[in-house]
Design an enzyme around this catalytic site. Structure first.
Site, PDB file in Angstrom:
ATOM      1  N   HIS A 274      66.724  27.603-117.874  1.00 10.78           N
ATOM      2  CA  HIS A 274      65.849  28.502-118.589  1.00 10.78           C
ATOM      3  C   HIS A 274      66.053  29.991-118.267  1.00 10.78           C
ATOM      4  O   HIS A 274      65.067  30.892-117.858  1.00 10.78           O
ATOM      5  CB  HIS A 274      64.269  28.334-118.165  1.00 10.78           C
ATOM      6  CG  HIS A 274      63.742  26.993-118.129  1.00 10.78           C
ATOM      7  ND1 HIS A 274      63.516  26.199-119.208  1.00 10.78           N
ATOM      8  CD2 HIS A 274      63.364  26.186-117.136  1.00 10.78           C
ATOM      9  CE1 HIS A 274      63.102  24.841-118.926  1.00 10.78           C
ATOM     10  NE2 HIS A 274      62.785  24.936-117.571  1.00 10.78           N
ATOM     11  N   ASP A 325      63.856  18.318-119.716  1.00 15.10           N
ATOM     12  CA  ASP A 325      63.012  18.985-118.775  1.00 15.10           C
ATOM     13  C   ASP A 325      61.622  18.143-118.668  1.00 15.10           C
ATOM     14  O   ASP A 325      61.248  17.218-117.839  1.00 15.10           O
ATOM     15  CB  ASP A 325      62.735  20.467-119.354  1.00 15.10           C
ATOM     16  CG  ASP A 325      61.909  21.255-118.385  1.00 15.10           C
ATOM     17  OD1 ASP A 325      61.639  20.761-117.196  1.00 15.10           O
ATOM     18  OD2 ASP A 325      61.657  22.461-118.838  1.00 15.10           O
TER      19      ASP A 325
HETATM   20 ZN   LIG Z   1      62.303  22.462-114.978  1.00 17.88          ZN
END
Ligand SMILES: [Zn+2]
Length: 460
Positions: A274, A325
């Protein structure tokens, strides 16, 4: 035992080829990938185009158990942070048996959805009160068992977590299950190493984030990891949230990615998960260091993180791969679709994922995500080439969305037009069939185990 497969169409690192014979050795490593005039007698023939298995570079397995359960308004303005409060509440109840049940189903689901390996960013270490289990590795071992049962390739990344914010803020009670001193983390890695080696899994380390790992601990943990394995993968959450960027600037005067590049030996061993909020310098510098950007398009959309500047990253030649995720979605094709659509919405253009070498979006994205995912996993799973593991997916040429199309269009249809009915027919990992006719061998029992574990978690 089958050690070869003939494919009328196969996606090799250089692009689509016709009449390809894939052969592998006893260890599941491809020994030959070559175009042949006709299939040798008796060889198994794929039912459709063969594409490389997708590495999933970012997973928190337990979060699959509450996917769909945080989609209601709890505050005036919900955010990543209000989601995290719910996630902590859920995590507090999970034990090794539930972890194994949830992960076994999740990994079977991943295989059915075209992933052939996963990097597990594993930060639940201790019991509900924050006390180490009798075996400190209990929850990591539960994940290793789940991966072995499901037959998915595995990179285990035990997470170092020490503080609740920049400037060594003390951890909150909700974080007590995550905590390790640097010394106890290195002991944990030592204990896990032989188990990982025995099942062909890779062991690395995940300093959770700059907010959770102070600079001294980061330096010492990396030195300890190098002593154990100087090529082990290193993953870190970085710059997922704008608040995190603001807090990092208030603490250090620098943005998180800039700070990391200045203070850590970031290179191709590193996966920046991210890295959503980078400025133009950070995009350029991080790509030049060879770091892999860990993109998790459906989770980042689900959490309202923001949109990664994919065009800038690729313009600098940056490597990238896909993670599921939080597992709001478990489907490699849907992650590619979300990535491409996010970019289209942001840039008001179409076919953003195509590149000079490859005009087909789904083909270009698949090849790049496999390359980057293999780097992040630290395993030889970089596509259909000799020396790489025989991890591949056979698409169902008889699926309505694919029927009668040329192979590159079949992959496009799989990503953009097969909707909720999967066009994945068979999935092989290390030359072993794991999914046949769209189903994992453990589909029924693993699903039942998952439902039972989730019921316990919701009842307690
Ligand atoms: Zn994560």
């Amino acid at each position: 035992m089958t050690r070869s497969l003939f494919a009328a169409d196969a996606l090799l690192p250089s692009g689509w080829e016709k009449n390809v014979l894939l052969s592998w050795n006893e260890a599941g490593q491809l020994t030959q990938v070559q175009a042949v005039a006709r299939p040798p007698a008796g060889v198994q023939v794929a039912q459709g185009p063969v594409i490389p298995g997708m590495p999933n570079l970012h997973s928190h397995a337990f979060q699959r158990a509450f996917a769909g359960l945080t989609e209601h308004r709890a505050a005036q303005q919900d955010s990543f942070w209000s989601w995290r409060t719910l996630m902590y509440r859920f995590a507090a109840r999970l034990g090794p048996q539930q972890m194994e049940a949830v992960a076994t189903w999740l990994y079977a689901e991943m295989l059915e959805a075209g992933y052939t390996s996963v990097c597990e960013f594993q930060y639940l270490h201790h019991d509900a009160d924050g006390r180490p289990y009798a075996d400190d590795a209990a929850l990591s071992l539960a994940l290793l068992r789940a991966a072995q049962k499901a037959g998915i390739g595995f990179t285990l990344l035990p997470v170092l977590y020490q503080t609740s914010g920049f400037g060594a803020k003390p951890p909150s009670p909700g974080q007590r299950r995550f905590l390790h001193s640097t010394e106890s983390m290195l002991r944990l890695l030592d204990a896990l190493r032989p188990v990982c080696d025995a099942q062909g899994a890779r062991l690395g380390l995940a300093p959770h984030s700059l907010r959770a790992v102070p600079p001294d601990a980061l330096r010492d943990a990396l030195a300890g990891l190098d002593a154990l394995d100087a090529t082990a993968p290193i993953h870190i959450h970085i710059a997922e949230q704008t608040q995190e960027v603001d807090d990092c600037i208030a603490w250090s005067g620098q943005r998180p990615v800039a700070w990391l590049l200045d203070h850590a030996p970031v290179d191709a061993r590193w996966c920046l998960v991210h890295a959503t909020h980078m400025d133009a310098h950070e995009y350029r510098r991080a790509a030049a260091r060879g770091a892999v950007a860990g993109l998790c398009p459906t989770t980042e959309a689900n959490l309202g993180d923001g949109i990664f500047d994919f065009t800038a990253w690729r313009g600098h030649g940056g490597a990238w791969g896909l993670g599921s995720d939080s597992h709001a979605c478990v489907n490699a094709a849907e992650e590619l679709l979300m990535l491409e659509y996010g970019q289209r919405l942001a840039t008001r253009q179409r076919n953003v994922g195509a590149d000079a070498a490859q005009p087909q979006v789904a083909t270009a994205l698949t090849l790049a995500a496999v390359r980057g995912g293999a780097l992040a996993a630290g395993r030889a799973i970089g596509g259909l080439a000799p020396g790489q593991q025989a991890d591949f997916v056979v698409l169902d040429a008889a699926h309505l969305a694919l029927q009668g199309l040329a192979a590159p269009d079949m992959l496009s249809a799989h990503v953009f037009a097969s909707h909720r009915t999967s066009a994945v027919d068979a999935v092989w990992v290390a030359g072993q069939p794991r999914v046949a006719a769209g189903r994992h061998a453990l589909h029924q029992p693993a699903a039942a185990g998952f439902v039972a574990a989730r019921r316990q978690l919701l009842e307690e």
